[in-house]
Write an enzyme that holds these catalytic residues in place. Structure first.
Site, short mmCIF file in Angstrom:
data_model
loop_
_atom_site.label_atom_id
_atom_site.label_comp_id
_atom_site.label_asym_id
_atom_site.label_seq_id
_atom_site.Cartn_x
_atom_site.Cartn_y
_atom_site.Cartn_z
CG ASP A 413 -0.61 -9.41 -7.50
OD1 ASP A 413 -1.69 -9.72 -7.22
OD2 ASP A 413 0.25 -7.94 -7.23
CD GLU A 466 -3.45 -11.52 -10.49
OE1 GLU A 466 -4.75 -10.75 -10.61
OE2 GLU A 466 -2.16 -10.97 -10.12
#
Length: 734
Positions: A413, A466
């Site tokens: 993330d 990401e």
């Protein structure tokens, strides 16, 4: 039993006794437990609940005398060298217990060396709470890294949360403290009581390497025995390298487990891991997805963070069950031929008092300078990646999930927030790197180490970034100068194409490049095309809500877009609820609107996604060269006036080519001439306007025939009927 008169050992003084009683003794193992003087064994213990204390042996009971009046420290001679235990007496009650201070260390020399060096990549095998047999006794070994603490104690119901009862042994220069506590095990709650370097008592801390936690909002760690599961997924593990490769069909179903489906008849509780192993896995298998990606399941205190502010990085959240039950979910997926990925959050952590912040009274895990150590966007703390032990903690955590839980990959993330020191900061709010630049060299090095370790330790896995910027080489190997990820989310493609789809069709001709620009960089990384949870929250609207027009046109637009997405180069990711066009934004406090499937329009979208997945998996031209420019060729990428796009997908092998054509206006195109790479019959493998999907059932009667008349740079051509707001996928018959 014979009673023997106690003798006070010379090693224990009144100062020692008072220091133990007041919880300020800096080396309790030097005083407590068995010690020898002049060939005599003496035992010293602390128990504030006792009025009298006895040491018990097979030969008799041996009174221990209070060392100094008012302090609950007892000491005396205990003959022999065999096993002894303790008996406390007060108010007519008696209790017997094993002495935690009679046990030797558990951590071995090699582990101690690697921990001290900060290079122990399996810290979870040493730190944390481990249920084991030690020196013939059942109990739990606790170990924690707190190098700047004056004292660390493990506390819990087993010692009345009294930090004086089980102060831990400092392991030299490693900064690690340990203790073996006999006769406690699975299910026991505990925390660490830490006296900081300045003598300030810290808030009770959860275990950074704990394997379990209490149900939030309670936040004590829980002893969990994670050994001995007995995996039965050898077949999957031996073949998953082919399931996670650049040439494999990869279609990911992203899931927030607490809100996917709930037991409304039981107060709206979330599914357990075991229930998800049956219901979620069966649903994903039926829908044709190849992978499940779970939003973070590392223990987190606040439901509203969706797991992206974890405190217990080594603990599967108790919201759905215990560690072995999470393993049941992973194994169930594998037995259905489905990979399972986890969202992993090494970018920041919350400042909750029981967490990592100021863990030992110093900025141990985080930077001291808020310009480096505080995320303004999320009010969270940033790891000090330049500290060897912190970097190792994170790398080890990545390996933990891959090793202990057989997960098939980690989606990392907020990578952009890690790569840049000035991320979301104004001038003067950040500290440049040693060269005066904005790149965070230490975070980059940690990510590279994590990827090297992950791919080296767990063959066949994937790591996914990401990453929302144009940072070069995210999915390039580390030895080639990259970050070492297997794949990267294509955030640019997602933003551009959704902006295009949000335009009224009459204006789309002016935004044509938003659908075509992605091809210019589509093969610079190994891309996944993500329609994730971030696209359906915080006022962004649902996927259906993003589409213009009346209700029928909204559904048609969405069907055409999904056809465009599955035909476009790149692996696929779709967030739960998007597969049946839930019209509301995602709400983490409620289950998906499964009742909508009674509506044929929503059921049609669901069937379309199922069929797109089936076609994508079965058709090499649609996936084998997802990450290779030789697998894509425009037929017509410039027909902006009519908002039509067409292209060819190839497998690089003997498999038939595929042609994709999209009409992104509500105008039907009759006898639209289109170039094709070969003559012959082209089967209409999928048409998003089919009646079974909720469309108008308009098309080409199942197939077209291409003649040898070249057109649009292709050697053959045919005329087609293009339904309004539709995508057709054509496959050449062999």
């Amino acid at each position: 039993m014979t009673q023997h008169k106690a003798a006070t050992p010379p090693a224990i003084s009144s100062d020692d006794a008072w220091a133990l009683h007041e919880g300020r003794h800096l080396d309790p193992f030097a005083v407590l437990g068995p010690h020898h003087a002049d060939g005599v064994r003496y035992v010293t213990c602390f128990d504030p609940g006792a009025e009298r204390m006895m040491a018990m042996t097979e030969s008799g009971s041996h009174p221990l005398e209070r060392v100094v009046e008012g302090a609950a420290v007892f000491s005396g001679e205990v003959p022999g060298d065999g096993h002894y235990w303790l008996k406390g007496i007060a108010n007519g009650s008696e209790w017997e217990f094993e002495d935690a201070f009679r046990f030797d260390t558990v951590i071995g020399e090699l582990d101690e060396y690697l921990l001290g060096e900060g290079t122990h990549q399996r810290i979870w095998t040493v730190l944390g709470a481990h249920v084991l047999q030690h020196e013939g006794q059942y109990g739990t070994h606790f170990a924690v890294w707190a190098p700047n603490a004056q004292r660390v104690s493990v506390v819990g119901p087993f010692n009345h949360w009294d930090g004086r009862r089980h102060p831990m042994r400092r392991r030299g220069a490693t900064g690690v403290w340990e203790i073996f506590v006999p006769n406690i095990g699975e299910g026991e709650a505990y925390k660490y009581e830490i006296l900081g370097p300045d003598g300030t008592m810290q808030p009770l801390k959860s275990d950074p390497v704990g394997f379990g936690s209490q149900h939030p909002p309670e936040n004590a760690s829980i002893v969990r025995d994670i050994s001995g599961y007995g995996w039965q997924d050898d077949a999957w593990m031996s073949e998953r390298n082919g399931r996670n490769s650049r040439t494999a069909p990869i279609s990911i179903y992203e899931v927030h487990l607490p809100s996917w489906r709930r037991r409304m008849e039981e107060g709206g509780r979330s599914l357990s891991y075991q229930e998800a192993a049956e219901e979620l896995v069966s649903y994903v298998h039926d829908m044709g997805f190849t992978h499940i990606e779970l939003l973070p399941i590392s223990e987190f205190p606040f439901d509203g963070s969706w797991g992206y502010q974890p405190v217990g990085l080594f603990a599967p959240t108790i919201r759905h069950g215990k560690p072995h039950e999470f393993r049941n979910l992973v194994e169930a997926a594998h037995q259905k031929g489905i990979g399972l990925l986890l969202d992993w959050v090494p970018g920041h952590f919350p400042a909750d008092p029981h967490g990592l912040g100021l863990f030992d009274g110093t900025h141990l895990y985080e930077h001291a300078d808020p310009r480096e150590g505080f995320h303004q966007d999320w009010n969270t703390l940033i790891y000090n990646y330049g500290r060897t032990e912190v970097s190792n903690f994170l790398v080890s955590n990545a390996l933990y999930w891959l090793d202990e839980y057989h997960v098939d990959g980690l989606r990392v993330d907020a990578v952009a927030s890690m790569l840049y020191r000035d991320y979301s900061r104004k001038e003067g709010e950040w500290v440049p790197n040693k060269d005066g630049g904005r790149e965070n060299y230490e975070a980059i090095a940690m990510l590279q180490k994590a990827n090297i370790a992950a791919y080296g330790d767990a063959p066949g896995i994937m790591t996914v970034a990401e990453e929302s910027t144009s940072f070069p080489g995210v999915s390039r190997p580390v030895d080639a100068g990259g970050l070492g990820f297997g794949f990267k989310w294509n955030m640019g493609w997602m933003n551009d194409t959704l902006r295009y789809m949000g335009e009224e069709p009459i204006y789309r001709q002016y935004h044509h490049n938003q659908m075509t620009f992605g091809i210019h960089y589509a093969f610079t990384e190994n891309f996944i095309l993500p329609i994730s949870h971030d696209e359906v929250v915080h006022g962004k609207g649902s996927m259906l809500g993003k589409m213009p027009g009346d209700e029928a046109e909204k559904f048609a637009n969405l069907r055409a877009y999904y056809g465009f997405m599955w035909g476009h180069p790149g692996k696929k990711l779709l967030f739960m609820g998007c597969e049946f066009a839930q019209p509301q934004e995602w709400n983490h406090n409620a289950q998906l609107r499964w009742d909508l499937l009674d509506d044929p329009r929503h059921a049609g979208i669901q069937r379309l996604v199922r069929d797109l997945n089936t076609l994508y998996r079965a058709t090499p031209a649609l996936h084998a060269l997802d990450c290779d420019p030789s697998g894509f060729q425009w037929i017509e990428g410039g027909d902006a006036q009519q908002s039509i796009f067409s292209w060819v997908r190839r497998s690089g092998g003997p498999d038939p080519d595929v042609a994709v054509i999209c009409n992104m206006t509500p105008v039907e195109r009759v006898d639209y001439r289109m170039g094709l790479p070969a003559e012959g019959r082209w089967r209409e493998a999928l048409n998003t306007d089919a009646g079974i999907y909720g469309g108008g059932d308009r098309g080409n009667m199942g197939a077209i025939t291409a003649s040898g008349d070249g057109y649009q740079g292709q050697p053959a051509s045919s005329t087609l009927y293009l339904p309004p707001l539709s995508t057709q996928i054509l496959i050449r018959d062999a």
